[in-house]
Design a protein around this motif. Structure first.
Motif, mmCIF file in Angstrom:
data_model
loop_
_atom_site.group_PDB
_atom_site.id
_atom_site.type_symbol
_atom_site.label_atom_id
_atom_site.label_comp_id
_atom_site.label_asym_id
_atom_site.label_seq_id
_atom_site.Cartn_x
_atom_site.Cartn_y
_atom_site.Cartn_z
ATOM 1 N N CYS A 427 -1.355 -6.097 32.245
ATOM 2 C CA CYS A 427 -0.047 -4.794 32.108
ATOM 3 C C CYS A 427 -0.897 -3.669 31.779
ATOM 4 O O CYS A 427 -0.130 -2.917 32.734
ATOM 5 N N ALA A 431 -0.023 -0.779 35.084
ATOM 6 C CA ALA A 431 1.536 0.196 34.364
ATOM 7 C C ALA A 431 1.142 1.191 35.391
ATOM 8 O O ALA A 431 2.276 2.078 35.934
ATOM 9 N N ALA A 435 4.888 -0.075 36.620
ATOM 10 C CA ALA A 435 5.193 -0.106 34.942
ATOM 11 C C ALA A 435 6.549 -0.927 34.570
ATOM 12 O O ALA A 435 6.474 -1.952 33.508
ATOM 13 N N LYS A 439 6.257 -3.945 31.932
ATOM 14 C CA LYS A 439 7.037 -4.077 30.623
ATOM 15 C C LYS A 439 7.698 -5.517 30.306
ATOM 16 O O LYS A 439 7.188 -6.338 29.379
ATOM 17 N N VAL A 479 1.346 0.770 27.972
ATOM 18 C CA VAL A 479 2.378 0.994 28.862
ATOM 19 C C VAL A 479 3.316 1.934 28.546
ATOM 20 O O VAL A 479 3.623 2.495 29.774
ATOM 21 N N ASP A 483 4.124 4.770 31.604
ATOM 22 C CA ASP A 483 5.708 4.749 31.920
ATOM 23 C C ASP A 483 6.141 6.076 31.513
ATOM 24 O O ASP A 483 6.673 7.365 32.384
#
Length: 866
Positions: A427, A431, A435, A439, A479, A483
């Motif tokens: 993850c 990202a 992203a 998530k 993350v 983001d």
């Protein structure tokens, strides 16, 4: 916003389902736990590679360069036959855990070269020998070799020495979400003409045995087939040229496997039997079924290239290939524009190549993952019930678990099932390019379909009840921040949702893995496999408790990241300030337990300046296991930095910590001074004050111990000539620095934490150094390398370590990539040298890639290095 970013926006706004189709086929469904209905849990032998062509799967499908819809109803992939192999090449070949001298291992050459996040454009390369594929040689030679020998790979057979092979490029481009252009480019690298059978396969996963309506594929003429199912509706596949069409059904060949009657006239291996065995009754003359192929039987001229074009679309087209080349060109251009933006700060062309292929591998490693444990334990309707003892076997305590999702896999051949801590690192790597997907992966992992009602996260398919490091709060935070930077928006809904579920998981850790209630955590396996003196997933030989420096440090890191998330959430919801206080105090108690307090023996050793595991014996005596491994560096991960403005916005937290300083100065003196600010008005929470950090770095940055030219080793190199010895209950235990494959049978012998370089922990070390530098600034310098007399800031050291890791993949002064292990063809042949494999781990001295060869999941972290 470029076109690919617009597609992502449309998808996540539920305007256009751009991710309905993708590279979601596994590369190995055989030998998985999901498909194992045996009495003894021997998954590797319940369905073997040899049986796979004849056995219909229950839970998923596999293929080479395969695509499917998001529920894997309809699949397509490439099969090949050189006319000499005993079977057509429908699936990648590899050794089982028992066959390999270092565990399971794929024995093929293939590369993920490109992909956009929506898979609007994808490219992969498969290298197919023109001489007979050496199935038996690979099995026998690896069987002959022992654990002290290197693995025998396909490249070692000599099949590629004379360039007698095909480079087969598989490319996909989406005209829209329901229109997929398929392009196979076949390059004959030989100096002689060579025959090749090119067999694009299309088939439906066999859901009708479980009660679904049976789908149908049939030939409509003029290179067009029609595919219809109740789940997907109607699609058409158009094939360029004049291939023959062969049809069969995705049904088990009982006659071959079990010497019993077939329930269908045409079976899964019918196409193979028709071509290889020349069984003219093996395919359906009526040109219909649930599995089919377009059969191109061609001769590829020497040093030449041919191409095959197909198109899968949900409507009839009068001229399916009129715009084919234009669409492909447009999608390639859009992919280049997307990555140009992502790589705008990367000036080295070779670094851009490595980074883009790392992300490509990450994107290609998505897989449809289907596993309903209750149904799996009960058995399928209409099928013989599984043996009764399965109900007390593997994963029987996880009957709530139901997955039918697209997940990021560690390696779609060697690890075609999710692993909890691997996924957290995936993850982080996802990202910067998608992203929202990152998530959603984290949300899935903590959802009620996955997380146990008691709060435990499922570890991995072979044993959901094992324990992986608790890195998910860190992943959620990373993350979230990536983001925020990209979008300018704070997705606190995501952060809060994950935080609430991780509260359950944190509580599980406290209740289940702190047996003495002293904030020292046992953990067990913790993903580091064989790094310990003895198997940490098993009880301590002779009894006692192993208190782990890594387990305890992971929990300190967990507490700090939960505190940081609570602080962020409290900016918009003051109720979370009390949670920040709770985790701050829990962190302090864990910090106290890591050190020597009073007459109690802690995990920190003042004499060595290092953290060690502690063995508490049944007779109430204790002993530090003084072997220097990555376990002792993990305390560096427990580090967060936050600015003065955020600190001042939390008056209740400040007041409580001031009170805590007065009540427990013994604990407070062990950790960073969070009240002070340095740098750009930064506060620091960490297990380490400056003095202890320097002592750890003295070891870590010593080339005689942890520091390699290619990163930080997982075990000190001093044990190469002088292995660590420990005697317990009359038995001798030893840890030796082994920089390459494991010489131990622990955990199947298929991974090694006793010397090699592992990307995820190196990444966390580098990130921790950057955090420390934010607080300590350029005024704080450390000797680097140890003994050199040269001093550098922590940020400079982090940069340098990042360069060492990147140098595993980048060309050096000899124009070679260390990851290739000095192999001349891989390094210097123009058809090999720029195709990268992202291995599971790397030789501690040479940087050679080891373990799973396509573990792009966490090794894709190289894409994030500065």
């Amino acid at each position: 916003m470029d076109v690919e970013q617009l597609r992502l926006q449309q998808h996540y706004a539920k305007q256009v389902n751009w991710l309905k189709w993708g590279p979601y086929l596994s590369e190995r469904q055989w030998g998985t736990v999901r498909e194992d209905y045996s009495a003894d849990g021997d998954a590797w032998n319940f369905i073997s590679h040899d049986a796979a062509r004849s056995k219909t799967y229950r839970w998923g499908e596999e293929g080479i360069a395969g695509f499917s819809d998001e529920k894997q109803n309809l699949c397509f992939s490439l099969a090949l036959w050189n006319g000499k192999d005993p079977i057509i090449k429908e699936r990648l070949f590899g050794l089982t855990n028992a066959e390999g001298n270092h565990g399971e291992d794929v024995k093929e050459l293939y590369y993920y070269l490109d992909s956009t996040p929506t898979h609007s454009y994808c490219k992969m390369l498969y290298k197919y020998p023109q001489q007979p594929y050496p199935y038996q040689q690979l099995i026998e030679e690896n069987k002959r070799r022992g654990k002290l020998d290197p693995e025998f790979e396909l490249i070692d057979t000599g099949l590629f020495d004379k360039d007698e092979y095909f480079d087969v490029f598989a490319e996909y481009a989406k005209q829209n979400e329901e229109d997929i252009l398929i392009h196979y480019t076949i390059c004959n690298r030989s100096s002689a003409d060579a025959p090749l059978h090119i067999l694009p396969h299309f088939w439906f996963r066999n859901n009708w045995l479980a009660g679904d309506t049976k789908p149908l594929i049939f030939y409509q003429g003029d290179g067009c087939i029609r595919l219809h199912s109740a789940q997907l509706g109607t699609y058409y596949v158009y094939a360029d040229g004049t291939p023959e069409v062969l049809f069969t059904d995705n049904e088990t060949n009982n006659q071959r496997l079990y010497h019993s009657s077939n329930t269908a006239a045409y079976v899964k291996d019918g196409i193979n039997n028709y071509l290889v065995q020349q069984d003219k009754n093996a395919v359906n003359p009526n040109h219909e079924g649930t599995k089919m192929t377009f059969w191109y039987s061609l001769t590829v001229p020497a040093k030449s290239t041919i191409s095959i074009k197909l198109r899968l679309v949900n409507k009839k087209l009068s001229s399916p290939f009129a715009d084919f080349d234009a669409v492909f060109g447009q999608r390639q251009t859009e992919a280049d524009l997307f990555y140009a933006e992502k790589q705008k700060e990367v000036t080295n062309p070779d670094e851009r190549l490595v980074q883009r292929q790392a992300w490509a591998g990450l994107l290609w490693s998505k897989q449809y993952y289907n596993y309903n444990i209750k149904n799996w334990l009960d058995g399928d309707t209409g099928e013989p019930p599984p043996p009764a003892n399965r109900r007390t076997g593997r994963n029987n305590h996880w009957i709530h678990f139901v997955a039918e999702d697209i997940l990021s896999m560690p390696d779609k051949w060697e690890y075609p099932w999710f692993a909890a801590w691997d996924l957290a690192f995936h993850c982080m790597a996802f990202a910067p390019i998608d992203a929202e997907f990152a998530k959603r992966q984290l949300r899935l992992l903590v959802s009620s379909n996955y997380i146990h009602p008691n709060g435990q996260l499922p570890a991995y398919e072979w044993d959901f009840g094992d324990v992986n490091p608790p890195v998910h709060a860190l992943a959620a935070w990373r993350v979230y921040k990536i983001d925020c930077k990209a979008t300018g928006k704070n997705d606190t809904v995501f952060l809060e949702e994950v935080f609430q579920k991780l509260l359950l998981n944190f509580t599980w850790w406290v209740n289940r893995k702190d047996s003495e209630g002293n904030n020292i955590f046992e953990g067990g396996f913790l993903g580091l496999d064989n790094i310990g003196i003895f198997n940490r997933s098993a009880p301590v030989p002779g009894g006692g408790v192993l208190e782990q420096a890594d387990g305890t440090s992971w929990m300190a890191m967990y507490a700090l990241n939960m505190m940081r998330i609570a602080m962020e959430l409290s900016l918009s919801n003051p109720a979370y300030e009390s949670m920040a206080i709770k985790f701050a105090e829990h962190f302090l108690y864990i910090a106290g337990s890591l050190a020597s307090l009073g007459n109690s023996l802690g995990l920190w050793d003042d004499e060595d300046g290092f953290y060690y595991d502690l063995l508490r014996r049944p007779d109430c005596t204790s002993d530090r296991l003084r072997v220097r491994t990555m376990v002792g560096l993990i305390p560096m991960f427990a580090t967060i930095v936050f600015d003065e403005a955020k600190w001042k916005s939390l008056p209740n937290l400040i007041e409580r910590l001031d009170w805590f300083m007065q009540q427990r100065p013994d604990l407070v003196q062990l950790v960073s001074r969070w009240k002070d600010t340095q740098g750009d008005e930064q506060h620091l929470f960490s297990l380490l004050r400056g003095h202890r950090m320097k002592l750890l770095l003295r070891r870590m940055l010593d080339s005689n111990e942890f520091l390699s030219d290619f990163g930080i080793r997982s075990v000190s190199k001093i044990y190469e000539q002088h292995p660590y010895q420990y005697r317990l209950n009359g038995n001798e235990y030893s840890v030796k620095y082994t920089p390459a494959e494991s010489d131990s049978g622990m955990f199947g012998g298929n991974s090694n934490w006793r010397g090699p370089i592992w990307m995820p922990l190196n990444y966390l070390l580098i990130e921790s150094l950057y955090r420390f530098h934010e607080y300590y600034t350029d005024d704080f310098k450390v000797e680097y390398p140890t003994g050199s007399g040269q001093y550098s800031t922590l940020a400079e050291i982090a940069d340098a370590l990042g360069c060492r890791l990147k140098n595993i993949f980048l060309r050096n002064e000899q124009n070679e990539r260390p990851v290739f292990g000095g192999h001349p063809k891989l390094n210097h042949d123009k058809h090999f040298r720029d195709y990268i494999m992202f291995h599971e781990y790397f030789h501690g001295d040479t940087g050679k890639g080891l373990g799973a060869s396509h573990q792009t999941g966490w090794t894709a972290l190289v894409a994030l290095l500065k």
